[in-house]
Design an enzyme around this catalytic site. Structure first.
Site, PDB file in Angstrom:
ATOM      1  N   HIS A  64      -6.850   2.120  19.532  1.00 27.71           N
ATOM      2  CA  HIS A  64      -7.501   3.384  19.881  1.00 27.71           C
ATOM      3  C   HIS A  64      -6.735   4.146  20.952  1.00 27.71           C
ATOM      4  O   HIS A  64      -7.300   5.023  21.598  1.00 27.71           O
ATOM      5  CB  HIS A  64      -8.937   3.112  20.361  1.00 27.71           C
ATOM      6  N   ARG A  66      -4.649   6.319  20.576  1.00 25.86           N
ATOM      7  CA  ARG A  66      -4.706   7.711  20.120  1.00 25.86           C
ATOM      8  C   ARG A  66      -5.817   7.801  19.071  1.00 25.86           C
ATOM      9  O   ARG A  66      -6.014   6.864  18.306  1.00 25.86           O
ATOM     10  CB  ARG A  66      -3.399   8.134  19.458  1.00 25.86           C
ATOM     11  N   LYS A  94       3.733   2.378  13.016  1.00 26.31           N
ATOM     12  CA  LYS A  94       4.298   3.436  12.159  1.00 26.31           C
ATOM     13  C   LYS A  94       4.013   4.823  12.750  1.00 26.31           C
ATOM     14  O   LYS A  94       4.908   5.648  12.887  1.00 26.31           O
ATOM     15  CB  LYS A  94       3.651   3.306  10.772  1.00 26.31           C
ATOM     16  N   ASP A  99       5.937   9.733  15.592  1.00 25.17           N
ATOM     17  CA  ASP A  99       5.236  10.711  16.430  1.00 25.17           C
ATOM     18  C   ASP A  99       4.072  11.390  15.706  1.00 25.17           C
ATOM     19  O   ASP A  99       3.899  12.616  15.800  1.00 25.17           O
ATOM     20  CB  ASP A  99       6.218  11.777  16.954  1.00 25.17           C
ATOM     21  N   LYS A 106      -6.789   0.420   8.729  1.00 29.65           N
ATOM     22  CA  LYS A 106      -6.593   0.128   7.307  1.00 29.65           C
ATOM     23  C   LYS A 106      -7.910  -0.301   6.705  1.00 29.65           C
ATOM     24  O   LYS A 106      -8.757  -0.882   7.396  1.00 29.65           O
ATOM     25  CB  LYS A 106      -5.572  -0.999   7.126  1.00 29.65           C
TER      26      LYS A 106
HETATM   27  P1  NAD Z   1       0.228   1.943  -6.671  1.00 27.78           P
HETATM   28  O1  NAD Z   1      -1.001   1.232  -7.008  1.00 27.78           O
HETATM   29  O2  NAD Z   1       0.326   3.403  -6.994  1.00 27.78           O
HETATM   30  O3  NAD Z   1       1.506   1.256  -7.362  1.00 27.78           O
HETATM   31  C1  NAD Z   1       1.849  -0.095  -7.274  1.00 27.78           C
HETATM   32  C2  NAD Z   1       2.688  -0.441  -8.500  1.00 27.78           C
HETATM   33  O4  NAD Z   1       3.180  -1.790  -8.377  1.00 27.78           O
HETATM   34  C3  NAD Z   1       1.880  -0.387  -9.810  1.00 27.78           C
HETATM   35  O5  NAD Z   1       2.568   0.396 -10.762  1.00 27.78           O
HETATM   36  C4  NAD Z   1       1.766  -1.853 -10.224  1.00 27.78           C
HETATM   37  O6  NAD Z   1       1.683  -2.017 -11.613  1.00 27.78           O
HETATM   38  C5  NAD Z   1       3.055  -2.418  -9.633  1.00 27.78           C
HETATM   39  N1  NAD Z   1       3.030  -3.869  -9.473  1.00 27.78           N
HETATM   40  C6  NAD Z   1       1.992  -4.663  -9.118  1.00 27.78           C
HETATM   41  N2  NAD Z   1       2.367  -5.955  -9.085  1.00 27.78           N
HETATM   42  C7  NAD Z   1       3.670  -5.973  -9.423  1.00 27.78           C
HETATM   43  C8  NAD Z   1       4.630  -7.003  -9.558  1.00 27.78           C
HETATM   44  N3  NAD Z   1       4.318  -8.268  -9.323  1.00 27.78           N
HETATM   45  N4  NAD Z   1       5.904  -6.676  -9.911  1.00 27.78           N
HETATM   46  C9  NAD Z   1       6.244  -5.385 -10.138  1.00 27.78           C
HETATM   47  N5  NAD Z   1       5.369  -4.359 -10.020  1.00 27.78           N
HETATM   48  C10 NAD Z   1       4.108  -4.646  -9.667  1.00 27.78           C
HETATM   49  O7  NAD Z   1       0.466   1.669  -5.110  1.00 27.78           O
HETATM   50  P2  NAD Z   1       1.324   2.508  -4.087  1.00 27.78           P
HETATM   51  O8  NAD Z   1       0.432   3.490  -3.421  1.00 27.78           O
HETATM   52  O9  NAD Z   1       2.580   2.966  -4.742  1.00 27.78           O
HETATM   53  O10 NAD Z   1       1.645   1.379  -2.992  1.00 27.78           O
HETATM   54  C11 NAD Z   1       2.714   0.464  -3.155  1.00 27.78           C
HETATM   55  C12 NAD Z   1       3.059  -0.130  -1.802  1.00 27.78           C
HETATM   56  O11 NAD Z   1       3.430   0.931  -0.912  1.00 27.78           O
HETATM   57  C13 NAD Z   1       1.929  -0.879  -1.106  1.00 27.78           C
HETATM   58  O12 NAD Z   1       2.477  -1.943  -0.362  1.00 27.78           O
HETATM   59  C14 NAD Z   1       1.365   0.153  -0.155  1.00 27.78           C
HETATM   60  O13 NAD Z   1       0.725  -0.441   0.964  1.00 27.78           O
HETATM   61  C15 NAD Z   1       2.623   0.869   0.258  1.00 27.78           C
HETATM   62  N6  NAD Z   1       2.404   2.227   0.780  1.00 27.78           N
HETATM   63  C16 NAD Z   1       1.775   3.177   0.037  1.00 27.78           C
HETATM   64  C17 NAD Z   1       1.609   4.459   0.564  1.00 27.78           C
HETATM   65  C18 NAD Z   1       1.009   5.593  -0.228  1.00 27.78           C
HETATM   66  O14 NAD Z   1       1.035   6.733   0.249  1.00 27.78           O
HETATM   67  N7  NAD Z   1       0.501   5.372  -1.413  1.00 27.78           N
HETATM   68  C19 NAD Z   1       2.056   4.747   1.871  1.00 27.78           C
HETATM   69  C20 NAD Z   1       2.700   3.737   2.594  1.00 27.78           C
HETATM   70  C21 NAD Z   1       2.865   2.491   2.035  1.00 27.78           C
END
Ligand code: NAD
Length: 472
Positions: A64, A66, A94, A99, A106
């Protein structure tokens, strides 16, 4: 969810301890920064036919220092308290790194969305939001969720609608969640923001010839080979933008159903259309099937982008990773013990809480747009255009040179919302990388990007605590 031999949260704490040893932040303050401030465990029922099913869900506010706190909501079977705590902690570091003036949070619901109908998913999302409202765990100045693995704009719209129903008349209600559809007070460019941020971060990192030389690479992204795991929101946009704007050759892709390879490069736009049509990447024209879904990670390439879930590069396969740079687009894809192995192999790791910060950066822009209740550029664009027209008129008069209509339009028009978002994101990712690089250059004892990035974040968070004091 464990991260190697230790829990995911513990591995984040270990990274922070290591980075803190290179700073003079008091030990007790490091403990406070590491701690999760609030953990909400929720259980609620949904109707399944004639029976009930208990749904397990969490929201964690890590820091907290920010406000509001900020972080995505994940729908996955892997969700447990440790995973949500680790991901919330990563959000704190992150936000500080890029910034974005938020604390980390989460949320997670332990479900496989594929096992539920759209109506059931809507009920689960609305009930979860209601629980957050009851506990004061959501609000534009309190805690602002966003999409993550398994969720997207659709779920964010349901969250907003539920919040607005309970907070009728609250003028800033639309800022209670980000990643909304553009038509529901979202912002252009948010959907692709994380992938675009991965591209900008890689581009900035690879622009330094002397750093690339140490890895045996020439500077720049053009012509470099890339392998991507996960073609969801983050992976598909990283691959698409790297190919279309960075001229990168995508030679391998891994998805749930398996992995494929093509030496001359896969056309990502066509591959995405193929998967949409057939439900699989397997059998894509010109590609070779690899033995299993993890095989693509071991392909020889310049850049490996794990963009699916955590724990994909472990002690089991780390020795066989054949990339020069691993860009952690997913959160926690490399376990702590695998991280050590990769570093010994002189592989550069761009850590998750830097390289995937594009999502939260543009979420911040969306929140600012929501609080200001107008689209960026709406007030000033026409005014600026008239001013530039005036200047160009004078330039023509003085020089006797006539500026063509096309050139004139280009020079006088204001930026669209999408262009402003892209430029803000580009600037944010570039500045953060330069700060990390500066830390690496001034601390000879630090050799990896992850530790340097944690040092940058820790110093900023500690400075907040020290200047604010502690209440009471
Ligand atoms: P998403 O659900 O859109 O996509 C995830 C993809 O991974 C899916 O297409 C799924 O089929 C595939 N997948 C699952 N298991 C798999 C495996 N064993 N091998 C290969 N592919 C597999 O999710 P996302 O939003 O793209 O998030 C992906 C990662 O990025 C997560 O770790 C998430 O925390 C991180 N992330 C997402 C965002 C965001 O803005 N969406 C931001 C920061 C970090």
């Amino acid at each position: 969810m464990s991260n190697g031999n230790i829990s995911f949260f513990k591995s984040v704490e270990n990274y922070v301890d290591r980075a803190a040893s290179f700073t003079d932040i008091p030990k007790g303050l490091v403990e406070q920064i590491k701690a999760c401030n609030l953990v909400l465990q929720i259980r609620f029922p949904i109707r399944v036919g004639n029976d009930y099913q208990v749904i397990e869900a969490y929201r964690v506010q890590h820091s907290h220092h920010r406000l509001p706190t900020k972080g995505g909501i994940r729908y996955a079977e892997s969700v447990d308290q440790d995973e949500v705590m680790a991901l919330a902690a990563l959000m704190t570091y992150k936000c500080a790194l890029v910034d974005v003036p938020f604390g980390g949070a989460k949320g997670g619901i332990k479900i496989n969305p594929a096992n539920f109908s759209v109506e059931q998913l809507q009920s689960i999302t609305r009930r979860y939001t209601t629980e957050l409202i009851k506990k004061n765990f959501i609000g534009p100045g309190i805690d602002v969720p966003a999409p993550d693995y398994g969720t997207g704009p659709r779920e964010m719209a349901w969250i907003l609608d539920t919040y607005a129903a309970f907070r009728h008349g609250e003028i800033d209600a639309i800022g209670c969640v980000t990643g909304k559809p553009v038509t529901q007070n979202g912002i252009r460019g948010r959907a692709e923001a994380t992938g675009r941020g991965v591209y900008y971060g890689l581009r900035e990192c690879m622009a330094h010839a002397e750093d690339m030389q140490k890895l045996g690479l020439s500077k720049g992204m053009a012509g470099k080979t890339m392998v991507v795991q996960g073609l969801g929101n983050v992976g598909s946009n990283t691959a698409l933008i790297s190919q279309q704007e960075g001229d990168v050759k995508i030679i391998g892709v891994a998805e749930r159903e398996g992995s494929i390879y093509c030496e001359s490069g896969l056309n990502i736009e066509k591959l995405l259309a193929f998967r949409k049509e057939t439900g699989s990447i397997m059998g894509f024209a010109g590609s070779k099937a690899l033995p299993d879904k993890l095989s693509a990670l071991e392909l020889e390439c310049d850049i490996l982008v794990p963009a699916a879930l955590e724990n994909q590069i472990t002690v089991q396969n780390a020795e066989r990773i054949n990339a020069k740079i691993v860009a952690e687009a997913a959160n926690g894809p490399v376990t702590a013990d695998a991280d050590l192995i990769l570093r010994k192999k002189n592989i550069m790791i761009l850590p998750d809480f830097y390289i995937n910060a594009g999502g939260v950066t543009v979420s911040y822009f969306e929140w600012l747009k929501n609080l200001s209740h107008h689209r960026f550029g709406r007030l000033e664009n026409r005014f600026q255009q008239n001013a530039f027209e005036g200047i160009l008129g004078k330039v023509q008069e003085i020089t006797g040179h006539t500026i063509g209509e096309k050139e004139r339009q280009l020079l006088t028009r204001g930026g669209t919302e999408e262009e402003l978002v892209k430029s803000g994101l580009d600037d944010t990712m570039s500045i953060a990388y330069r700060q990390i690089r500066e830390t690496l250059m001034t601390h000879n004892e630090i050799s990896d990007v992850r530790t340097a990035a944690f040092v940058c974040s820790l110093k900023k968070i500690a400075s907040d605590y020290i200047s604010m004091g502690i209440f009471p």
